[in-house]
Design an enzyme around this catalytic site. Structure first.
Site, PDB file in Angstrom:
ATOM      1  N   LYS A 215       0.826  -1.208   0.000  1.00  0.00           N
ATOM      2  CA  LYS A 215       0.000   0.000   0.000  1.00  0.00           C
ATOM      3  C   LYS A 215       0.860   1.258   0.000  1.00  0.00           C
ATOM      4  O   LYS A 215       0.588   2.227  -0.722  1.00  0.00           O
ATOM      5  CB  LYS A 215      -0.934  -0.012   1.206  1.00  0.00           C
ATOM      6  CG  LYS A 215      -1.715   1.284   1.409  1.00  0.00           C
ATOM      7  CD  LYS A 215      -2.579   1.608   0.188  1.00  0.00           C
ATOM      8  CE  LYS A 215      -3.168   3.017   0.271  1.00  0.00           C
ATOM      9  NZ  LYS A 215      -4.105   3.210   1.357  1.00  0.00           N
ATOM     10  N   CYS A 269      -3.327  10.150   1.990  1.00  0.00           N
ATOM     11  CA  CYS A 269      -2.467   9.020   1.616  1.00  0.00           C
ATOM     12  C   CYS A 269      -1.158   9.434   0.955  1.00  0.00           C
ATOM     13  O   CYS A 269      -0.080   9.208   1.500  1.00  0.00           O
ATOM     14  CB  CYS A 269      -3.239   8.071   0.694  1.00  0.00           C
ATOM     15  SG  CYS A 269      -4.606   7.226   1.499  1.00  0.00           S
TER      16      CYS A 269
END
Length: 418
Positions: A215, A269
């Protein structure tokens, strides 16, 4: 044959990931209990309402609550599976703040029953799922925790990172592939049964540390590519070349796909995740660190350009279009647009500045203290402005007639008005 999950799921954190995950499960027949410390969020969800804007989410929440499949509370219940979807912000030292994950783990621990699955969805540095196991182990020494030499643990621990784009969460939640990283292979298999309830993409089983790193790598990859575009933009500006034309032409090569430059990188993010990798191996990540610094420097560069343009006027008025971190959402987390507007307001204290965003109803805290800054309707602000700065490509801004911009200094950081 794949296992089938039919139990009760508790989701800890009803934010941008937790709430969509809750309704994805609930609307497919799973009983879901959403847990959040914020009473106003719990009350809104209990009424079938959503606390933030996301296409298709409101209808899904309303339907799940009406069906009796989704309830919300501030207390952690007993359940068959727990999904931790709490924030993992980064500290002033640019390392991960895992306090929310630790708190959620310790709240879950007393409620765990044998056979339960605990999933960490929060984006985390490698090793965090092992930390969750340690926190739970401290509080529940009676449980057999998963590890290589324990073939039949009492609970199963997994990392399954979210991989969705704000504005498309309800679509991508269903269609995207999912990475399921277990402390052991059996843990991954148990968690995969939960995600197969709603996920139509491929379920990719791996170990927890690889899932955590994957991720981070996804977002670091995008960050490096955006930094490349931003650096090309700076060089093109210096050479008086149209960067948008350069990128358009370069992208006609079959193996080139340069992303678009902009005023910076926002959201929870991409500006954060690369720092988790850098913190894990600082001597081995100079490229990621440099990319972050390039992108972090963009708001200051844009503000300096606008301030320089303002010097041409005796008493200019400036309209800044966009405050969210990306187009057509209401999310201002880590928004470079907010930082740009703040820097302009600070650098031009005697200049009237309008901030405009159809998705924002009040000025963010960072902007609230500037007396020369007002939140205005975009059409009114543009009509009154000498300088127009496009920071976010919201659809209403893209559709603005060029005749409205005539005679004004226009700084388009997104390249949509070319």
């Amino acid at each position: 044959m794949d296992e089938k999950f039919t139990g009760k799921v508790a989701i800890i954190g009803l934010g941008y990931i937790g709430l969509p995950t809750a309704v994805a499960l609930a609307t497919r027949g799973i009983d879901v209990i959403g847990v959040d410390l914020n009473p106003s969020i719990v009350q809104a969800v209990s009424r079938g309402e959503v606390p933030f804007a996301e296409p298709d989410l409101a209808v899904a929440v309303s339907g799940a609550v009406a069906m009796g499949r989704l309830v919300a509370t501030t207390e952690v219940p007993e359940a068959d599976a727990y999904i931790i979807a709490v924030p993992t912000p980064f500290t002033a030292e640019r390392t991960a703040d895992l306090s929310y994950v630790e708190s959620a783990s310790r709240q879950i621990a007393p409620k765990l029953r044998r056979g339960a699955v605990v999933v960490l969805e929060s984006t985390s540095p490698p090793g965090t799922t092992d930390k969750v196991k340690g926190w739970i182990g401290e509080m529940r020494p009676d449980l057999k925790l998963p590890h290589d030499t324990e073939p039949q643990p009492d609970i199963h621990l997994v990392h399954c990172p979210e991989r969705v784009l704000p504005g498309r969460i309800m679509i991508e939640m269903i269609t995207n592939d999912r990475i399921i990283g277990g402390i052991t292979p059996r843990c991954a298999q148990k968690a995969a049964a939960i995600y197969r309830v709603f996920a139509q993409g491929e379920i990719l089983l791996t170990d927890a540390a690889s899932a955590e790193m994957a991720k981070l790598v996804e977002n670091a990859y995008r960050d490096v590519n955006i930094a490349f575009a931003n650096e090309i933009s700076l060089i093109s500006e210096y050479l008086h070349i149209d960067v948008w034309e350069v990128i358009r032409l370069a992208n006609r090569h079959p193996r080139v796909n340069i992303l678009s430059p902009g005023p910076g990188v926002g959201g929870h993010c991409i500006p954060v995740d690369p720092w988790f990798i850098v913190a894990a191996a600082p001597e081995l990540s100079p490229l990621l660190k440099t990319a972050r610094e390039v992108n972090d420097g963009r708001p200051n560069h844009v503000a300096e350009q606008v301030i320089a343009k303002a010097q041409r006027f005796r008493a200019p008025s400036i309209a800044c279009l966009g405050l969210t971190f990306k187009a057509n959402v209401d999310d201002i987390r880590e928004s470079p647009a907010v930082e740009v507007v703040s820097l302009i307001a600070k650098g031009l204290p005697d200049v009237e500045i309008s901030a405009c965003d159809p998705y924002v109803s009040e000025l963010p805290p960072l902007l609230g203290s500037y007396e020369n800054l007002r939140l205005k309707n975009a059409v009114q602000a543009v009509d009154e402005a000498d300088i127009v700065v496009l920071l976010v490509e919201h659809e209403p801004f893209k559709a603005m007639r060029h005749t409205r911009l005539g005679g004004k200094v226009v700084y388009d950081t997104r390249g949509v008005w070319r």
